[in-house]
Structures are given as structure tokens and as C-alpha cells.
Design a protein around this motif. Structure first.
Motif, PDB file in Angstrom:
ATOM      1  N   LEU A 146      30.331 -26.383   5.953  1.00  9.58           N
ATOM      2  CA  LEU A 146      28.633 -26.479   6.026  1.00  9.58           C
ATOM      3  C   LEU A 146      28.237 -26.779   4.520  1.00  9.58           C
ATOM      4  O   LEU A 146      27.202 -27.421   4.224  1.00  9.58           O
ATOM      5  N   LEU A 147      29.136 -26.132   3.508  1.00  7.84           N
ATOM      6  CA  LEU A 147      28.623 -26.458   2.127  1.00  7.84           C
ATOM      7  C   LEU A 147      28.856 -27.939   1.812  1.00  7.84           C
ATOM      8  O   LEU A 147      27.837 -28.611   1.004  1.00  7.84           O
ATOM      9  N   PHE A 148      29.884 -28.418   2.223  1.00  6.13           N
ATOM     10  CA  PHE A 148      30.120 -29.835   2.259  1.00  6.13           C
ATOM     11  C   PHE A 148      28.899 -30.684   2.502  1.00  6.13           C
ATOM     12  O   PHE A 148      28.503 -31.710   1.973  1.00  6.13           O
ATOM     13  N   SER A 149      28.583 -30.340   3.741  1.00  7.80           N
ATOM     14  CA  SER A 149      27.665 -31.147   4.442  1.00  7.80           C
ATOM     15  C   SER A 149      26.386 -31.110   3.850  1.00  7.80           C
ATOM     16  O   SER A 149      25.639 -32.099   3.826  1.00  7.80           O
ATOM     17  N   LYS A 150      25.931 -30.056   2.848  1.00 10.51           N
ATOM     18  CA  LYS A 150      24.984 -30.059   2.185  1.00 10.51           C
ATOM     19  C   LYS A 150      25.073 -30.370   0.734  1.00 10.51           C
ATOM     20  O   LYS A 150      23.997 -30.248  -0.113  1.00 10.51           O
ATOM     21  N   GLY A 151      26.155 -31.071   0.622  1.00 10.50           N
ATOM     22  CA  GLY A 151      26.230 -31.482  -0.708  1.00 10.50           C
ATOM     23  C   GLY A 151      26.490 -30.445  -2.108  1.00 10.50           C
ATOM     24  O   GLY A 151      26.649 -30.898  -3.273  1.00 10.50           O
ATOM     25  N   ARG A 152      26.908 -29.246  -1.544  1.00 11.92           N
ATOM     26  CA  ARG A 152      27.167 -27.949  -2.709  1.00 11.92           C
ATOM     27  C   ARG A 152      28.676 -28.013  -2.907  1.00 11.92           C
ATOM     28  O   ARG A 152      29.502 -27.362  -2.346  1.00 11.92           O
ATOM     29  N   LEU A 153      29.186 -29.030  -3.517  1.00  9.21           N
ATOM     30  CA  LEU A 153      30.723 -29.517  -3.699  1.00  9.21           C
ATOM     31  C   LEU A 153      31.376 -28.317  -4.557  1.00  9.21           C
ATOM     32  O   LEU A 153      32.504 -28.148  -4.285  1.00  9.21           O
ATOM     33  N   GLN A 154      30.542 -28.071  -5.620  1.00  6.92           N
ATOM     34  CA  GLN A 154      31.132 -27.020  -6.610  1.00  6.92           C
ATOM     35  C   GLN A 154      31.335 -25.659  -5.910  1.00  6.92           C
ATOM     36  O   GLN A 154      32.310 -24.851  -6.372  1.00  6.92           O
ATOM     37  N   GLU A 155      30.453 -25.429  -4.941  1.00 12.12           N
ATOM     38  CA  GLU A 155      30.882 -24.051  -4.116  1.00 12.12           C
ATOM     39  C   GLU A 155      31.670 -24.227  -3.213  1.00 12.12           C
ATOM     40  O   GLU A 155      32.790 -23.555  -2.938  1.00 12.12           O
ATOM     41  N   ALA A 156      31.844 -25.285  -2.638  1.00 19.01           N
ATOM     42  CA  ALA A 156      32.779 -25.635  -1.503  1.00 19.01           C
ATOM     43  C   ALA A 156      34.511 -25.711  -2.010  1.00 19.01           C
ATOM     44  O   ALA A 156      35.257 -25.364  -1.328  1.00 19.01           O
ATOM     45  N   LEU A 157      34.639 -26.254  -3.052  1.00 15.69           N
ATOM     46  CA  LEU A 157      35.717 -26.821  -3.681  1.00 15.69           C
ATOM     47  C   LEU A 157      36.707 -25.622  -3.681  1.00 15.69           C
ATOM     48  O   LEU A 157      37.765 -25.472  -3.267  1.00 15.69           O
ATOM     49  N   PRO A 158      36.515 -24.365  -4.446  1.00 12.19           N
ATOM     50  CA  PRO A 158      37.398 -23.214  -4.736  1.00 12.19           C
ATOM     51  C   PRO A 158      37.561 -22.518  -3.536  1.00 12.19           C
ATOM     52  O   PRO A 158      38.489 -22.020  -3.151  1.00 12.19           O
ATOM     53  N   LEU A 159      36.258 -22.476  -2.806  1.00 12.88           N
ATOM     54  CA  LEU A 159      36.673 -21.947  -1.251  1.00 12.88           C
ATOM     55  C   LEU A 159      37.500 -22.340  -0.468  1.00 12.88           C
ATOM     56  O   LEU A 159      38.441 -21.900   0.276  1.00 12.88           O
ATOM     57  N   THR A 160      37.651 -23.954  -0.207  1.00 12.12           N
ATOM     58  CA  THR A 160      38.603 -24.687   0.348  1.00 12.12           C
ATOM     59  C   THR A 160      39.907 -24.630   0.119  1.00 12.12           C
ATOM     60  O   THR A 160      40.807 -24.565   0.778  1.00 12.12           O
ATOM     61  N   ARG A 161      40.138 -24.621  -1.348  1.00 12.68           N
ATOM     62  CA  ARG A 161      41.426 -24.256  -1.878  1.00 12.68           C
ATOM     63  C   ARG A 161      41.940 -22.902  -1.486  1.00 12.68           C
ATOM     64  O   ARG A 161      43.151 -22.757  -1.201  1.00 12.68           O
ATOM     65  N   GLN A 162      41.172 -21.815  -1.661  1.00 13.44           N
ATOM     66  CA  GLN A 162      41.991 -20.579  -1.221  1.00 13.44           C
ATOM     67  C   GLN A 162      41.857 -20.474   0.377  1.00 13.44           C
ATOM     68  O   GLN A 162      42.933 -20.036   0.862  1.00 13.44           O
ATOM     69  N   SER A 163      41.214 -21.484   1.139  1.00 13.79           N
ATOM     70  CA  SER A 163      41.700 -21.469   2.513  1.00 13.79           C
ATOM     71  C   SER A 163      43.004 -22.108   2.922  1.00 13.79           C
ATOM     72  O   SER A 163      43.742 -21.934   3.696  1.00 13.79           O
TER      73      SER A 163
END
Length: 442
Positions: free
Chosen positions: A50-67
Motif C-alpha cells: 500500500l505504501l509502495f502504491s502511494k509512492g512512499r518508498l522511504q517508509e516502505a523500504l525498511p518495513l519490507t526488509r523487516q518482512s
């Protein structure tokens, strides 16, 4: 329920943002409560997407790595691949980095043995390699893709070969069965006749045995309920006596000790004798200790009475299920959140116990179930009782109040008395009774 909330959001893309956030929070809360690690990682990846689709890459990146780390830790290859694909999308502007994540996803797919996912990943890697413009990488991806497609084709050929051989064996067996059918016909007729005679005798004996068992079970149920009623009365009397003693201790002894303490303080202020003041100080400390001990003991008796009540209610449910649903025939799953029962009065507890008893009676008589579950917990100022089984289910007409059985009508009356609500879901896979009773806010 956690999956239901998550899938509801996925299948309704037009939901407003606040609704999406609410349902996903509920899904994560339930998964966390029951420690469903796979579902927690799934929800986290959904939020990253959802963050990626909204272009919020800086927030999506660390959360995706944790996932990715969490999915690798629990060993779920599908979640690992999904996390790596999401990282590929985040690094879309960096084809070299995106290609590295696709190679990692390819290695995971190879270990899982899913050739279709391997081919899909390599097709994606080929597009990224072309975008990168590296001929060596393109050749490498083409080579791996050719190997995967060849391996998948070999598996398909092997499957077709086995399928043809299986059909040939089936045809042979069919011919053999036709030849043996006539020979077995007379033997079958004789066997069926003998079996019918034996079955008739067995049914007569079984009917008599069931009548005797039903009478015994009825007597046992009455005895158990009498014992439970006496236990409730006993625990209620103990609670009231403890509360009375605690109140007397607090109002009588504690007040007297407080008065003595006040008199000692007055004497200390009025006297000028240093030695006497020391003795009065020591005496004041001892009186202070006695006052705290009396006050703590009164509070302890008040809280202990409530704790015994929850323990008594849980024991009664376990006693009821153990006596009615023996372990040799049923698998039971009982979860009771004792904190949700704090402040619930005795009438409500007895009504809950009767509802559980009626539901178990229906399971024994009609359900033909093997697994029974009972869950009690609090949610949104409501006490929830869920009883489920994996039996044959209720007839559609019996779910309606007007045509329900006596047991279901009794359950409806008790819930109506408590101003609660009931919902019954039943099909060929089993029955689930959900009861919601509003709790009074303290």
C-alpha cells in the motif's frame, strides 16, 4: 477471522482509507493474539505494498526488509518471494539492485520446487536485464530460463506418461471386474441376506442399549448440575463472607488503629521529654505497621473472592464438557479469557453455563461431530461466547426461531433475557453459535 478481515480489504479496492486501516488493524490484532506469524507477515507485506502504491518508498523500504527477515525466519517461501518482488518494485529505478532481488527469489523458488514460479521470476529478470543492457546477465537469464522450461516440460511428459499408463491399467481392471461381477453376484446376494439378519439383531440390541445409556446420562446430567449449583452457592457464600470480613476489618480495626496513631502524634507534640518521644516514635511505627497489615488484608480478601469466582466458572465448564463429551469420542478445544469475566454477575454466569449445556446436548444428539470448540472473551464492551463443531450441520429450517428445536429455543430465550444477540452459521462442515452479551461499564 484474521484472514477474513484481510481478504475483505483485498477484494474491495474501493474501500475508504479509514475502513482499510480499521480492518487491517483488526486482522493484525487477531493474528497477534493467537501468534499466527504467517498472517502477521502477510499483513505487514500488504501494508508495504500500500505504501509502495502511494509512492512512499522511504517508509516502505525498511518495513519490507523487516518482512523479508520475518518470512525467512518462519520458513514461508511464498512470503519470502512476495517480499523480494516488492523490493524489486521499490528498486525499479536501480535495475542492478532489482535483478539481485529477482535472483534471490529464483533461488527460493528452486528450493520450493515450484517450476511455474521459477519461470515467472526468470521472465521478470529477463525484462530487468534487458533494461540494464548487460549482455552477460541477459545470456545468464536466458540459460536459466531454458533450463527451467526444459525441466518443466520433462515433468509434464512424465505426468502424461504416468497418466496414460494409469488409464491402461484402469481399462484392464474394468475388463477384469466385468468378468468377476457375475461370479460375485450370487455370493453378494447371500452375504447381503446374512448381513441383514445380523444387522436387524444388532439394531434391536443397540436400541435397548441406547435407551439405557440415555437414562443414565440424564441422571448424570442432573447430578452434575446439582453439584455445580451447590458449588456456585458455596463460592458465593465464601465471597460474601470474605467481603464482609474485609469490610469489618477496614471499618473497625483499621479505624481504631488510625485513631491510636492520631493520639500518639498528639502526645508527641505535647510532651518535651526526649526519652518519651523516642518511645512514642517506636510505638507509632509499630502502630503504622499494624494499620498497613490490616488494610492490606482487607483488600486481599476483597480481590481473592473475585478470583475464586472465575476459577469456579472455568471448572464448571470443564466438568460439564468432560462428563458430556468423553475424550475417547471427542476432541475439545476450550479457551476462556478469565479477565473478561470480571464483573460478570452470577445470573449471567449461570445463563452462559445453561447455554453451553444446551449447545452440547444438541451436538450429542444431532451433530455427529468429532471436534468441539468453546471460546469466551471480551470485545468492544461485549462478552462473546462461540461454540462450534465439525458435525453434519443443522437443517436450514431449524436455524429459524419459529421452527427451532427445544434446545435452540431455550438458548434464544436465555439470550433475550440477557439483552444479547445470537448468530448461527451452519452447513455440511459444521455449526457455529456466536453469542454476544453487552457488559455493563464499571
Amino acid at each position: 477471522m484474521s484472514r477474513v478481515y484481510a481478504h475483505y480489504c483485498l477484494r474491495n479496492p474501493d474501500l475508504p482509507q479509514d475502513s482499510v486501516q480499521y480492518y487491517m488493524d483488526k486482522s493484525t490484532e487477531i493474528a497477534s493474539r493467537y501468534k499466527e506469524a504467517d498472517m502477521m507477515v502477510y499483513n505487514q507485506l500488504w501494508y508495504c505494498d500500500l505504501l509502495f502504491s502511494k509512492g512512499r518508498l522511504q517508509e516502505a523500504l525498511p518495513l519490507t526488509r523487516q518482512s523479508l527477515f520475518d518470512a525467512t525466519r518462519i520458513g514461508n517461501s511464498n512470503l519470502v518471494i512476495n517480499a523480494l518482488f516488492l523490493l524489486t518494485g521499490i528498486y525499479e529505478s536501480n535495475p542492478k539492485k532489482a535483478l539481485e532481488y529477482l535472483y534471490q527469489a529464483y533461488e527460493v523458488a528452486q528450493k520450493s520446487g515450484d517450476s511455474s514460479i521459477e519461470i515467472y521470476i526468470l521472465h521478470s529478470a529477463l525484462e530487468v536485464a534487458k533494461q540494464l543492457g548487460d549482455k552477460d546477465e541477459i545470456i545468464k537469464v536466458y540459460s536459466d530460463l531454458d533450463k527451467s522450461i526444459t525441466a518443466d516440460w520433462e515433468k509434464s511428459k512424465e505426468f502424461i506418461k504416468d497418466y496414460v499408463e494409469y488409464n491402461a491399467v484402469q481399462d484392464q481392471n474394468k475388463l477384469l471386474s466385468e468378468k468377476n461381477a457375475q461370479r460375485a453376484l450370487w455370493l453378494l446376494i447371500i452375504s447381503i441376506s446374512a448381513a441383514m439378519i445380523v444387522l436387524a439383531i444388532y439394531l434391536i440390541m443397540l436400541r435397548r442399549d441406547r435407551r439405557a445409556k440415555a437414562r443414565i446420562e440424564a441422571l448424570n446430567d442432573v447430578a452434575n448440575m446439582q453439584i455445580m449449583t451447590m458449588e456456585e452457592a458455596k463460592h458465593q457464600a465464601v465471597k460474601e463472607e470474605q467481603q464482609r470480613l474485609g469490610q469489618d476489618l477496614h471499618d473497625g480495626l483499621s479505624s481504631s488503629i488510625a485513631a491510636i496513631r492520631y493520639q500518639l502524634e498528639t502526645l508527641m507534640m505535647d510532651t518535651s521529654d526526649i526519652e518519651l518521644k523516642k518511645r512514642l516514635t517506636m510505638l507509632q511505627k509499630q502502630v503504622e505497621g499494624a494499620y498497613k497489615a490490616a488494610r492490606n488484608k482487607s483488600h486481599e480478601w476483597f480481590s481473592a473472592a473475585d478470583g475464586e469466582q472465575e476459577q469456579s466458572f472455568e471448572k464448571q465448564i470443564i466438568l460439564l464438557t468432560d462428563s458430556s463429551l468423553p475424550d475417547s469420542r471427542y476432541s475439545k478445544n476450550i479457551h476462556i479469557d478469565n479477565s473478561s469475566l470480571s464483573g460478570v454477575d452470577m445470573d449471567t454466569r449461570i445463563a452462559l453455563l445453561r447455554i453451553i449445556q444446551e449447545a452440547i446436548t444438541n451436538i450429542i444428539k444431532h451433530a455427529k461431530a468429532k471436534n468441539v470448540g468453546i471460546l469466551i472473551y471480551e470485545e468492544d464492551d461485549n462478552l462473546l461466547l462461540i461454540i462450534n463443531d465439525d458435525g453434519i450441520g443443522l437443517h436450514e429450517k431449524k436455524v429459524n426461531v419459529g421452527r427451532a428445536t427445544i434446545g435452540l429455543k431455550s438458548i434464544h430465550r436465555r439470550i433475550q433475557y440477557l439483552n444479547g444477540e445470537i448468530r448461527i452459521n451452519s452447513d455440511a462442515r459444521g455449526t457455529e453459535i456466536m453469542v454476544s452479551i453487552p457488559l455493563e461499564k464499571s
